[in-house]
Scaffold this active site. Structure first.
Site, PDB file in Angstrom:
ATOM      1  N   ARG A 116     -34.840  14.962 -31.741  1.00 19.99           N
ATOM      2  CA  ARG A 116     -34.081  14.621 -32.911  1.00 19.99           C
ATOM      3  C   ARG A 116     -34.386  15.917 -33.754  1.00 19.99           C
ATOM      4  NH1 ARG A 116     -34.566  11.119 -37.614  1.00 19.99           N
ATOM      5  NH2 ARG A 116     -32.314  11.543 -38.720  1.00 19.99           N
TER       6      ARG A 116
ATOM      7  N   GLU B  30     -28.636   6.106 -31.614  1.00 14.92           N
ATOM      8  CA  GLU B  30     -29.040   7.942 -31.828  1.00 14.92           C
ATOM      9  C   GLU B  30     -29.846   8.201 -30.394  1.00 14.92           C
ATOM     10  OE1 GLU B  30     -29.991   6.759 -35.958  1.00 14.92           O
ATOM     11  OE2 GLU B  30     -29.388   8.905 -36.510  1.00 14.92           O
TER      12      GLU B  30
ATOM     13  N   ASN C 230     -38.535  11.692 -31.445  1.00 16.70           N
ATOM     14  CA  ASN C 230     -38.118  11.782 -33.165  1.00 16.70           C
ATOM     15  C   ASN C 230     -39.515  11.935 -33.858  1.00 16.70           C
ATOM     16  OD1 ASN C 230     -37.180  11.554 -35.661  1.00 16.70           O
ATOM     17  ND2 ASN C 230     -36.075   9.633 -35.262  1.00 16.70           N
TER      18      ASN C 230
END
Ligand code: ADP
Length: 396
Positions: free
Chosen positions: A91, A383, A10
């Site tokens: 992400r 996530e 991320n």
């Protein structure tokens, strides 16, 4: 055959989070955080199940960050060559109008993600830098998982802003929604916990972290969400205003002599709870409220008022409400927020059980009374696991 671990990355503009995990068992083999990218000082934290290490060293850019990431694994384990990474999952905040599913990244996809940067100037350029650096260092399939994807199928009436159609079309202006990976994951987890097919459930989900969003999910599909073209719209957040009269932009420009960039900073970084009471961490705000701090209470009241407006609106949009779910840092931990969000709504079928709501837990749980027509739940989001599973599914 068990799936090989997936490295989930991320990339933010000044930080990069990573996690190496097994998509089927959800076992986390290592995780880390690289902070202050591009600043004279940087910090690299790497955590395995046996220890956590922190190093201070400058991290000039995302290329350096990925080199540092590899070094962390080389020095502190696990050995990446031995574990055999199956894929890297990235992400990506903004997928624009075209990315409605995870996608294997090639040069063309990367160029498309980069071309969406005007829609997400704070997020997509960082993701592109992170992907580029990671592709150069990990010779495995790289998968982009978009925060907007779960909301790609919003009904036209929900995703359309009532502005000039041609202008909107030319500049791709519509409601996109964010936190989609979390909303989707939580909707599936909640259904699984209840033992009811997600297709049979109508739910309102509140993802309440520092950023916060609500969604209305009907039979597994999102039909409304509170964030818009950007993550600024909707609920009151830690530092973002959420919904305001759009004229405030012009008004501040004309009367307070602020530039557009300054107004953007005010609304994204100096508003929300922070703007109202000086703090954006709910632990601190809850503590201040417990000590009768009027500004903290007033900020909390604004936050709750907005949240309840969305709950009501989404319940009506759904037509029938079966389930309300709270997730993310505030949603999972603040019994006060959950209690006040649902207070006095017994006539609408929401009956919270205070004894179930009060205890802290990291597990999914029902916090409504047994006889409550609407079930109220806390479902921890994950996530990274959702991204790992999507990446693994795609690369087979
Ligand atoms: P993000 O990913 O948006 O940074 P998180 O989902 O990690 O956010 O949530 C962070 C927020 O969760 C913190 O700012 C804090 O307000 C809140 N939070 C964390 N732990 C608690 C707690 N025990 N009680 C109340 N709020 C908490």
């Amino acid at each position: 055959m068990t799936a090989g671990p997936v490295l989930v990355i991320n990339s933010g503009s000044s930080s990069l989070k990573y996690q190496l995990l097994k998509p089927d068992s959800a076992e986390v083999l290592a995780s880390g955080l690289i902070e202050q990218i591009g600043e004279p000082t940087g910090r690299i934290t790497h955590e395995t199940d046996s220890r956590t290490t922190t190093e201070e060293a400058p991290v000039d850019d995302h290329g350096f960050a990925l080199t540092a990431l590899r070094e962390q694994f080389d020095q502190h384990g696990p050995n990446l060559d031995e574990v055999g990474i199956a894929a890297v999952g990235h992400r990506v905040v903004h997928g624009g109008p075209d990315f409605s599913d995870p996608v294997i990244i090639d040069d063309a996809v990367l160029a498309e993600i980069e071309a969406l940067s005007p829609l997400a100037p704070l997020h997509n350029p960082a993701a592109v830098s992170g992907i580029r650096a990671a592709r150069a260092r990990f010779d495995v399939p790289h998968v982009a998982v978009f925060d907007t994807a779960f909301f790609a199928g919003l009904p036209d009436a929900a995703k359309t802003y009532a502005i000039d159609r041609e202008l909107a079309a030319e500049h791709k202006i519509r409601k996109y929604g964010f936190h989609g990976t979390s909303h989707e994951y939580v909707s599936r987890q909640a259904a699984e916990e209840l033992g009811v097919p997600v297709e049979d459930l109508n739910m309102v989900i509140f993802h309440l972290g520092n950023g916060a969003s609500a969604s209305a999910v009907q039979g597994g599909k999102a039909i409304e969400t509170s964030m818009g073209l950007t993550p600024l719209q909707g609920l009151v957040m830690g530092t973002r205003s959420g919904d305001i009269d759009p004229s405030i932009y012009t008004f501040l420009h004309n009367t307070a002599d602020l530039s557009i960039a300054e107004i953007d900073t005010v609304l994204n970084k100096q508003s929300g709870l922070k703007g109202l009471c000086g703090d954006n961490d709910f632990r601190v705000i809850s503590d201040r409220i417990a000590h009768d701090d009027a500004a903290a209470r007033a900020a909390f009241d604004v936050y709750l008022h907005r949240l309840r407006l969305y709950l009501g609106a989404y319940a009506f949009t759904l037509g029938r409400l079966d389930l309300v779910v709270f997730t993310a840092g505030v949603g999972e931990n603040s019994s006060l927020v959950r209690a006040e969000a649902t207070r006095g709504l017994e006539h609408f079928g929401l009956q919270l059980d205070e004894d179930r709501n009060a205890p802290r837990s990291k597990e999914s749980r029902i916090i409504s009374a047994d006889h409550s027509p609407v079930t109220i739940m806390v479902v921890p989001t994950n996530e990274e696991l959702a991204i790992a599973r999507k990446a693994h599914k795609l690369v087979g």
